[in-house]
Structure formats: structure tokens, C-alpha cells
Write a protein that holds these residues in place. Structure first.
Motif, PDB file in Angstrom:
ATOM      1  N   ILE A  20       0.826  -1.280   0.079  1.00 20.97           N
ATOM      2  CA  ILE A  20       0.092   0.047  -0.114  1.00 20.97           C
ATOM      3  C   ILE A  20       0.855   1.252   0.029  1.00 20.97           C
ATOM      4  CG2 ILE A  20      -1.700   1.149   1.285  1.00 20.97           C
ATOM      5  CD1 ILE A  20      -2.767  -1.349   0.047  1.00 20.97           C
ATOM      6  N   LEU A  21       0.480   2.231  -0.906  1.00 20.84           N
ATOM      7  CA  LEU A  21       1.128   3.549  -0.789  1.00 20.84           C
ATOM      8  C   LEU A  21       0.863   4.421   0.517  1.00 20.84           C
ATOM      9  CD1 LEU A  21       2.860   5.187  -2.910  1.00 20.84           C
ATOM     10  CD2 LEU A  21       0.764   6.484  -3.205  1.00 20.84           C
ATOM     11  N   PRO A  22       2.114   4.486   1.158  1.00 21.23           N
ATOM     12  CA  PRO A  22       1.767   5.429   2.211  1.00 21.23           C
ATOM     13  C   PRO A  22       0.687   6.391   2.447  1.00 21.23           C
ATOM     14  CG  PRO A  22       4.285   5.017   1.967  1.00 21.23           C
ATOM     15  CD  PRO A  22       3.333   4.757   0.866  1.00 21.23           C
ATOM     16  N   ALA A  23       0.047   6.665   3.552  1.00 15.20           N
ATOM     17  CA  ALA A  23      -1.180   7.534   3.791  1.00 15.20           C
ATOM     18  C   ALA A  23      -0.483   8.797   3.326  1.00 15.20           C
ATOM     19  CB  ALA A  23      -1.747   7.731   4.847  1.00 15.20           C
ATOM     20  N   GLU A  24      -1.330   9.868   2.794  1.00 14.55           N
ATOM     21  CA  GLU A  24      -0.709  11.204   2.242  1.00 14.55           C
ATOM     22  C   GLU A  24      -0.081  11.304   1.310  1.00 14.55           C
ATOM     23  OE1 GLU A  24       0.120  13.413   5.770  1.00 14.55           O
ATOM     24  OE2 GLU A  24      -1.820  13.191   6.821  1.00 14.55           O
ATOM     25  N   MET A  25       0.497  10.091   0.505  1.00 15.91           N
ATOM     26  CA  MET A  25       1.428  10.052  -0.553  1.00 15.91           C
ATOM     27  C   MET A  25       0.346  10.060  -1.945  1.00 15.91           C
ATOM     28  SD  MET A  25       4.616   9.983   0.206  1.00 15.91           S
ATOM     29  CE  MET A  25       5.191   9.030  -1.301  1.00 15.91           C
ATOM     30  N   VAL A  53      -2.088   7.136 -18.404  1.00 15.40           N
ATOM     31  CA  VAL A  53      -1.763   8.100 -17.322  1.00 15.40           C
ATOM     32  C   VAL A  53      -2.522   7.661 -16.097  1.00 15.40           C
ATOM     33  CG1 VAL A  53      -1.900  10.680 -16.618  1.00 15.40           C
ATOM     34  CG2 VAL A  53      -1.321   9.890 -18.789  1.00 15.40           C
ATOM     35  N   GLY A  54      -1.869   7.457 -14.939  1.00 15.18           N
ATOM     36  CA  GLY A  54      -2.894   7.248 -13.639  1.00 15.18           C
ATOM     37  C   GLY A  54      -2.270   8.066 -12.545  1.00 15.18           C
ATOM     38  N   THR A  55      -3.055   7.768 -11.495  1.00 18.49           N
ATOM     39  CA  THR A  55      -2.583   8.267 -10.165  1.00 18.49           C
ATOM     40  C   THR A  55      -3.119   7.411  -9.095  1.00 18.49           C
ATOM     41  OG1 THR A  55      -2.924  10.755 -10.944  1.00 18.49           O
ATOM     42  CG2 THR A  55      -2.771  10.279  -8.512  1.00 18.49           C
ATOM     43  N   LEU A  56      -2.013   7.044  -8.244  1.00 16.32           N
ATOM     44  CA  LEU A  56      -2.056   6.379  -6.963  1.00 16.32           C
ATOM     45  C   LEU A  56      -2.203   7.282  -5.731  1.00 16.32           C
ATOM     46  CD1 LEU A  56      -2.340   3.079  -6.266  1.00 16.32           C
ATOM     47  CD2 LEU A  56       0.433   3.164  -6.045  1.00 16.32           C
ATOM     48  N   TRP A  57      -3.042   6.954  -4.814  1.00 18.48           N
ATOM     49  CA  TRP A  57      -3.176   7.828  -3.846  1.00 18.48           C
ATOM     50  C   TRP A  57      -3.371   7.169  -2.523  1.00 18.48           C
ATOM     51  CZ3 TRP A  57      -8.294  11.053  -2.904  1.00 18.48           C
ATOM     52  CH2 TRP A  57      -8.120  11.968  -1.416  1.00 18.48           C
ATOM     53  N   GLY A  58      -2.503   7.351  -1.433  1.00 18.28           N
ATOM     54  CA  GLY A  58      -2.974   6.939  -0.324  1.00 18.28           C
ATOM     55  C   GLY A  58      -3.850   7.752   0.567  1.00 18.28           C
ATOM     56  N   ILE A  59      -5.113   7.265   0.546  1.00 19.19           N
ATOM     57  CA  ILE A  59      -6.112   8.157   0.977  1.00 19.19           C
ATOM     58  C   ILE A  59      -6.118   8.170   2.570  1.00 19.19           C
ATOM     59  CG2 ILE A  59      -7.685   8.184  -1.105  1.00 19.19           C
ATOM     60  CD1 ILE A  59      -9.133   5.791   0.335  1.00 19.19           C
TER      61      ILE A  59
END
Length: 272
Positions: free
Chosen positions: A54-59, A83-89
Motif C-alpha cells: 500500500i502507498l503510504p497515507a498522504e502520498m 496516465v494514472g494516479t495512485l493515492w494513499g487516502i
């Protein structure tokens, strides 16, 4: 300017942004004015095999995937950009939104993309276990959503230089003939240096569980990558090639003509 030229210009802009950010991310942390380093966090690069599920939160991780596809036979090669975006919600949960793909030299279907949400419920040094769902959508389709795919990903790290990724995925295709498929992707990675890794991938893919033998296929892929920066702010470049229909169990045929090759360019940064 036509829509294709506009999209090409957008893709070029994103790529330049990624490249510029990568150069910044590759700089030593101590040389950046005002750089923030969380106490106890490594300043050097975090090896890919040690990164978590998991991408760390706030990343936020913005990525661009230029690629070339060749379906095989007498069909033309297609040049595409994704094109994409991964977001640690929140802690232990991230979302992934992807616009995919835009073809530079072929017809592109507008309004296609993918949305995924993944959570992790086991986090230890040798193993990560999670669950999630992917929805592939097409605004031109009457159903809008082409398929929904629950998934259960696992990362195993038997050593500091080796990583095994495996998942179970059960896509539900929502077209005129709704049916379930089944996928088990497997990837292995070896860390050569702190910044460079190599790996290979494969998948047991069944298109229709009503006839698993006739609809099964096994792609094979090779990959590698370079990453710079710690986990809380990194750049990564991952070239890959996948023979998309390498082996078909029903016919026993091996196909080395059909492939997709490209590079994944990631820039991850912490939100202000």
C-alpha cells in the motif's frame, strides 16, 4: 488542434513533468532546500523489494506508461500512452485511477479507464496481505462498467534481495453475456543494487469459468527497474515486455509474436 493532438500534447507535458520531478527526486535529500525528512526514515533509496503493498497515507504517485502493442498476425503495431494516479487516502488503503490507453496511431475509445481500491490487513516484514476491487469502465458502453474484479494480493519477502507477488483475481464481465473469469498473476523480483531490480511475471488467465480449458492462456513477461529516493518521496522507471498470449493450453501453441512493451515512469511525493 484535434483531440488526438491535444492528448499527445498532454501526454508529452506529463512525461516532461515526470522527468523533471525524477531528477529532483534523485538528488540527495540533504541538498534540497527545505526538504522534509521524517525522523527515523531512511534518506537513501528504498529498494523496490522492500516497498509495501500500500502507498503510504498522504502520498500521491503520478505515473505515465508509454507502450507499444502488437496483437500479432497481420495487424499493425500500436503506440499507446496511459496516465494514472495512485493515492494513499488513509493508512493502509490506497486508490488507483487510470485513464487507459490512448493510442497515438490507432482509434482510441474515449471515456475508458480503470478505478481500483486496495487495503492491507496483514503487514509484517516478510509478508503483506490485502484485498481490493478493480472496476474497468467505458462511458460509450451501455453498461458503463466492462468488468468488476475482486482481488486478494500477497507480497512475500523470503530475503532482503527477493520478493514474490501473487494474487487471486475473479473478474465479473458485465457485457451481453455476463460471466466470471479467474486470474492468478505471479511476479518475482531480485534486487541487484539498492536502486536496480530485475524480475519476471506470468499469469494463469481464464477468460470464462464455464469453459476454463478453452479460454485459458498464460502470458510471460520480463521487467526491471531503477528507483531513487526513500519510500516517502521516490522516482521509479520500470521497463517491461510481456508476451501477451505466450502459451495456450487448449492448443498447446506458443505465441511469441503478440506482445506489449513499455516503461512505467512513477513520481511519488508527500502531500503538503
Amino acid at each position: 488542434m484535434g483531440s488526438r493532438q491535444q492528448m499527445a500534447a498532454l501526454a508529452a507535458f506529463v512525461f516532461v513533468f515526470l522527468a523533471a520531478s525524477a531528477a529532483r527526486s534523485a538528488e540527495p535529500v540533504a541538498t534540497r532546500a527545505g526538504a522534509r525528512v521524517a525522523p527515523g526514515k531512511p534518506k537513501g533509496p528504498t529498494p523496490m523489494v522492500k516497498r509495501g503493498l500500500i502507498l503510504p497515507a498522504e502520498m500521491v504517485d503520478v505515473y505515465l506508461i508509454p507502450s507499444i502493442e502488437y496483437p500479432g498476425g497481420d495487424q499493425d503495431r500500436r503506440v499507446a500512452a496511459t496516465v494514472g494516479t495512485l493515492w494513499g487516502i488513509v493508512p493502509e488503503v490506497h486508490v488507483d485511477f487510470q485513464i487507459t490507453p490512448f493510442y497515438m496511431n490507432a482509434h482510441s475509445v474515449p471515456g475508458t479507464g480503470r478505478f481500483a481500491i486496495t487495503g492491507r490487513f496483514v503487514k509484517t516484514p516478510p509478508i503483506d496481505v490485502g484485498a481490493g476491487v478493480i472496476a474497468w469502465f467505458d462511458t460509450q458502453s451501455p453498461n458503463v462498467i466492462s468488468y468488476i474484479q475482486p482481488m486478494f494480493p500477497v507480497i512475500l519477502r523470503p530475503s532482503d534481495q527477493f520478493r514474490l507477488d501473487v494474487a487471486m483475481q475473479v473478474p465479473l464481465y458485465t457485457d451481453n453475456d455476463p460471466h466470471f473469469g479467474f486470474r492468478v498473476p505471479v511476479s518475482v523480483y531480485t534486487q541487484i543494487t539498492d536502486r536496480i531490480h530485475i524480475g519476471s511475471t506470468t499469469t494463469l488467465a481464464i477468460g470464462d469459468l464455464r469453459d476454463p480449458v478453452a479460454t485459458a492462456s498464460i502470458p510471460i513477461g520480463l521487467t526491471g527497474g531503477y528507483s531513487a529516493g526513500p519510500e516517502l518521496g521516490f522516482a521509479a522507471f520500470t521497463p517491461y515486455i510481456t508476451w501477451t498470449n505466450f502459451y495456450t493450453p487448449a492448443s498447446g501453441a506458443v505465441n511469441t509474436q503478440a506482445f506489449v512493451a513499455g516503461v512505467i515512469a512513477d513520481i511519488a511525493t508527500r502531500l503538503p
